[in-house]
Design a protein around this motif. Structure first.
Motif, PDB file in Angstrom:
ATOM      1  N   ALA A 137       0.823  -1.209   0.000  1.00 29.22           N
ATOM      2  CA  ALA A 137       0.000   0.000   0.000  1.00 29.22           C
ATOM      3  C   ALA A 137       0.860   1.264   0.000  1.00 29.22           C
ATOM      4  CB  ALA A 137      -0.943  -0.010   1.197  1.00 29.22           C
ATOM      5  N   VAL A 138       1.873   1.306   0.834  1.00 30.64           N
ATOM      6  CA  VAL A 138       2.701   2.514   0.966  1.00 30.64           C
ATOM      7  C   VAL A 138       3.692   2.629  -0.186  1.00 30.64           C
ATOM      8  CG1 VAL A 138       4.395   3.688   2.417  1.00 30.64           C
ATOM      9  CG2 VAL A 138       2.428   2.555   3.461  1.00 30.64           C
ATOM     10  N   ASP A 139       4.409   1.559  -0.493  1.00 27.49           N
ATOM     11  CA  ASP A 139       5.474   1.637  -1.492  1.00 27.49           C
ATOM     12  C   ASP A 139       4.928   1.843  -2.902  1.00 27.49           C
ATOM     13  OD1 ASP A 139       7.097   1.193   0.631  1.00 27.49           O
ATOM     14  OD2 ASP A 139       7.530  -0.901   0.165  1.00 27.49           O
ATOM     15  N   VAL A 140       3.813   1.185  -3.237  1.00 32.51           N
ATOM     16  CA  VAL A 140       3.238   1.358  -4.569  1.00 32.51           C
ATOM     17  C   VAL A 140       2.748   2.790  -4.770  1.00 32.51           C
ATOM     18  CG1 VAL A 140       1.284   0.703  -6.021  1.00 32.51           C
ATOM     19  CG2 VAL A 140       2.658  -1.057  -4.936  1.00 32.51           C
ATOM     20  N   ALA A 203       7.389   1.533   4.894  1.00 35.99           N
ATOM     21  CA  ALA A 203       8.128   2.444   4.017  1.00 35.99           C
ATOM     22  C   ALA A 203       9.550   1.922   3.839  1.00 35.99           C
ATOM     23  CB  ALA A 203       8.133   3.850   4.605  1.00 35.99           C
ATOM     24  N   ASN A 204       9.830   1.393   2.656  1.00 30.54           N
ATOM     25  CA  ASN A 204      11.144   0.820   2.365  1.00 30.54           C
ATOM     26  C   ASN A 204      11.700   1.497   1.120  1.00 30.54           C
ATOM     27  OD1 ASN A 204      13.042  -1.218   1.010  1.00 30.54           O
ATOM     28  ND2 ASN A 204      12.739  -2.146   3.025  1.00 30.54           N
ATOM     29  N   GLY A 205      12.831   2.190   1.269  1.00 31.69           N
ATOM     30  CA  GLY A 205      13.399   2.938   0.152  1.00 31.69           C
ATOM     31  C   GLY A 205      13.804   2.055  -1.013  1.00 31.69           C
ATOM     32  N   PHE A 206      14.309   0.861  -0.740  1.00 34.16           N
ATOM     33  CA  PHE A 206      14.727  -0.034  -1.820  1.00 34.16           C
ATOM     34  C   PHE A 206      13.527  -0.509  -2.632  1.00 34.16           C
ATOM     35  CE2 PHE A 206      15.822  -4.354  -3.318  1.00 34.16           C
ATOM     36  CZ  PHE A 206      16.842  -4.012  -4.195  1.00 34.16           C
ATOM     37  N   ASN A 207      12.437  -0.881  -1.955  1.00 32.55           N
ATOM     38  CA  ASN A 207      11.232  -1.310  -2.666  1.00 32.55           C
ATOM     39  C   ASN A 207      10.647  -0.174  -3.497  1.00 32.55           C
ATOM     40  OD1 ASN A 207      11.479  -3.845  -1.547  1.00 32.55           O
ATOM     41  ND2 ASN A 207       9.999  -3.463   0.088  1.00 32.55           N
ATOM     42  N   ILE A 208      10.650   1.026  -2.943  1.00 30.84           N
ATOM     43  CA  ILE A 208      10.128   2.175  -3.690  1.00 30.84           C
ATOM     44  C   ILE A 208      10.971   2.421  -4.939  1.00 30.84           C
ATOM     45  CG2 ILE A 208       9.761   4.676  -3.587  1.00 30.84           C
ATOM     46  CD1 ILE A 208       9.051   4.330  -0.629  1.00 30.84           C
ATOM     47  N   PHE A 209      12.277   2.282  -4.810  1.00 29.34           N
ATOM     48  CA  PHE A 209      13.156   2.481  -5.966  1.00 29.34           C
ATOM     49  C   PHE A 209      12.890   1.430  -7.041  1.00 29.34           C
ATOM     50  CE2 PHE A 209      17.228   1.468  -8.053  1.00 29.34           C
ATOM     51  CZ  PHE A 209      17.424   2.661  -8.723  1.00 29.34           C
ATOM     52  N   VAL A 251       8.151  -9.514  -6.732  1.00 28.72           N
ATOM     53  CA  VAL A 251       9.484  -9.397  -6.135  1.00 28.72           C
ATOM     54  C   VAL A 251       9.421  -8.639  -4.818  1.00 28.72           C
ATOM     55  CG1 VAL A 251      11.767  -8.382  -6.449  1.00 28.72           C
ATOM     56  CG2 VAL A 251      10.667  -9.580  -8.333  1.00 28.72           C
ATOM     57  N   VAL A 252       8.720  -7.512  -4.804  1.00 29.63           N
ATOM     58  CA  VAL A 252       8.598  -6.723  -3.574  1.00 29.63           C
ATOM     59  C   VAL A 252       7.892  -7.535  -2.485  1.00 29.63           C
ATOM     60  CG1 VAL A 252       7.511  -4.673  -2.580  1.00 29.63           C
ATOM     61  CG2 VAL A 252       8.679  -4.517  -4.774  1.00 29.63           C
ATOM     62  N   SER A 253       6.896  -8.301  -2.868  1.00 30.30           N
ATOM     63  CA  SER A 253       6.186  -9.139  -1.886  1.00 30.30           C
ATOM     64  C   SER A 253       7.112 -10.171  -1.283  1.00 30.30           C
ATOM     65  CB  SER A 253       4.989  -9.825  -2.564  1.00 30.30           C
ATOM     66  OG  SER A 253       4.103  -8.885  -3.117  1.00 30.30           O
ATOM     67  N   ILE A 254       7.906 -10.831  -2.116  1.00 28.47           N
ATOM     68  CA  ILE A 254       8.822 -11.852  -1.615  1.00 28.47           C
ATOM     69  C   ILE A 254       9.870 -11.243  -0.700  1.00 28.47           C
ATOM     70  CG2 ILE A 254      10.589 -13.507  -2.315  1.00 28.47           C
ATOM     71  CD1 ILE A 254       8.896 -13.992  -4.843  1.00 28.47           C
ATOM     72  N   PHE A 255      10.428 -10.106  -1.106  1.00 24.47           N
ATOM     73  CA  PHE A 255      11.430  -9.444  -0.279  1.00 24.47           C
ATOM     74  C   PHE A 255      10.858  -9.081   1.092  1.00 24.47           C
ATOM     75  CE2 PHE A 255      14.270  -7.698  -3.920  1.00 24.47           C
ATOM     76  CZ  PHE A 255      14.723  -8.983  -4.137  1.00 24.47           C
ATOM     77  N   THR A 256       9.632  -8.591   1.109  1.00 23.85           N
ATOM     78  CA  THR A 256       9.019  -8.177   2.381  1.00 23.85           C
ATOM     79  C   THR A 256       8.770  -9.368   3.289  1.00 23.85           C
ATOM     80  OG1 THR A 256       7.961  -6.317   1.233  1.00 23.85           O
ATOM     81  CG2 THR A 256       7.088  -6.932   3.391  1.00 23.85           C
ATOM     82  N   VAL A 257       8.221 -10.439   2.741  1.00 22.68           N
ATOM     83  CA  VAL A 257       7.929 -11.622   3.550  1.00 22.68           C
ATOM     84  C   VAL A 257       9.217 -12.232   4.085  1.00 22.68           C
ATOM     85  CG1 VAL A 257       6.992 -13.961   3.464  1.00 22.68           C
ATOM     86  CG2 VAL A 257       5.749 -12.080   2.378  1.00 22.68           C
ATOM     87  N   VAL A 258      10.239 -12.335   3.245  1.00 20.91           N
ATOM     88  CA  VAL A 258      11.511 -12.920   3.679  1.00 20.91           C
ATOM     89  C   VAL A 258      12.152 -12.053   4.759  1.00 20.91           C
ATOM     90  CG1 VAL A 258      13.852 -13.485   2.931  1.00 20.91           C
ATOM     91  CG2 VAL A 258      11.900 -14.149   1.525  1.00 20.91           C
TER      92      VAL A 258
END
Length: 328
Positions: A137-140, A203-209, A251-258
């Protein structure tokens, strides 16, 4: 009046010699082209690799390198699995054994009960799903605004987000802990609540990038056509951007869950209640009261969810990381 004189060598050549000269020039051009093809990009030319000994050396080195890297990455996992099936005496034996003499598969059931892994996995899964929803929700929304809505000082905001990646997490851990113990303005106390996990992950800067780079590759003509039809920006995001962006969303979903599954220090600080611990914290808190093989068995069980995620979604991870890297 300008007088021109023919070159002596050209005057001396007969018509029969000219085709032979042209053939010699073509042969020299082919040799130069073959040399350039073999030496322009690699140390070993393709001509050398096509030879019998070149192929043998190439495949031998390739297999050796792959075997070495495979052993480096797989051996710790193998050692953990085989160590779980050994007895305590065999684990402490010197020199260590590569294979358990009397494998004990019942240790996995013992570890499940001793560590209460069912509860720990349920807690971790609950935190991971919540963090995943908040992060998307936030990063997208942030990446869509920076990429397509073009706010004022958008580049400055993006640079500030990327600058946070340069700060070691341990540096901001104390300010973040003080914040969740007493949220400014609202005065909320978030310890022992899932919000203490969800808010920092959102809020994750890498995911937003990553998301912004993918959104930049989407042609603006598609969005302009929708705007001409009177489609509002939020509808463009939901109906056009998100369906196109499924690879990078995966990819963002997997990174967040991991990240939630493997995080240790932050859950240790904000979730002191034993009934609300994540699996990484729960295993460490009980490790002093069990044997070494039971600890390894618990670690094996805790590793299974992430291994399954990797094997099922490894293609999605690579596709999402490379998607959007090229425009056009």
């Amino acid at each position: 009046m300008v007088h021109t004189t023919a070159r002596p060598d050209a005057a001396e050549k007969t018509p029969a010699q000219r085709p032979q000269e042209r053939r010699g020039k073509r042969k020299a051009a082919r040799r130069r082209g073959a040399w350039a093809e073999g030496h322009a990009r690699t140390i070993v030319s393709p001509l050398e690799l096509k030879s019998r000994w070149g192929r043998k050396i190439y495949w031998t080195l390739l297999v050796l390198v792959l075997l070495v890297f495979t052993l480096v990455f797989v051996f710790p996992l193998y050692w953990m699995v085989t160590g779980a099936m050994k007895s305590g005496e065999e684990i402490a034996q010197m020199p260590p054994t590569l294979f358990p003499k009397d494998p004990d598969f019942g240790v996995f059931a013992d570890a499940w009960k001793l560590f209460d892994i069912g509860t720990l996995l349920k807690n971790t899964l609950f935190y991971a799903i919540g963090a995943w929803l908040f992060a998307l929700a936030v990063d997208v929304c942030a990446a869509y605004a920076l990429s397509k809505l073009r706010p004022m000082f958008g580049n400055v905001i993006l640079a500030g987000m990327l600058a946070t990646l340069m700060i070691p997490p341990i540096v901001v851990m104390i300010p973040a802990y003080i914040t969740v113990t007493n949220v400014p303005i609202f005065g909320w106390h978030l310890l022992n609540s899932p919000w203490a996990i969800w808010f920092p992950v959102a809020a994750n800067g890498f995911n937003i990038f990553l998301l912004k780079r993918f959104f930049d590759s989407i042609p603006n003509e598609i969005l302009e056509a929708a705007e001409i039809d009177g489609v509002p920006p939020w509808r463009i995001l939901v109906s056009i951007i998100l369906p196109i962006s499924r690879p990078i969303l995966g990819v963002v979903s997997i990174f967040t869950v991991v990240m939630v599954f493997k995080d240790f220090v932050w859950p240790l600080l904000v979730l002191p209640d034993s009934e609300k611990m994540t699996i990484s914290v729960g295993l460490s808190q009980t490790a002093g009261a069990v044997t070494q093989n039971q600890i390894m068995a618990g670690l094996v069980i805790a590793s299974i969810p992430m291994i399954i995620v990797f094997f099922f979604f490894q293609r999605s991870i690579m596709a999402g990381l490379t998607a959007g890297s090229l425009k056009g």
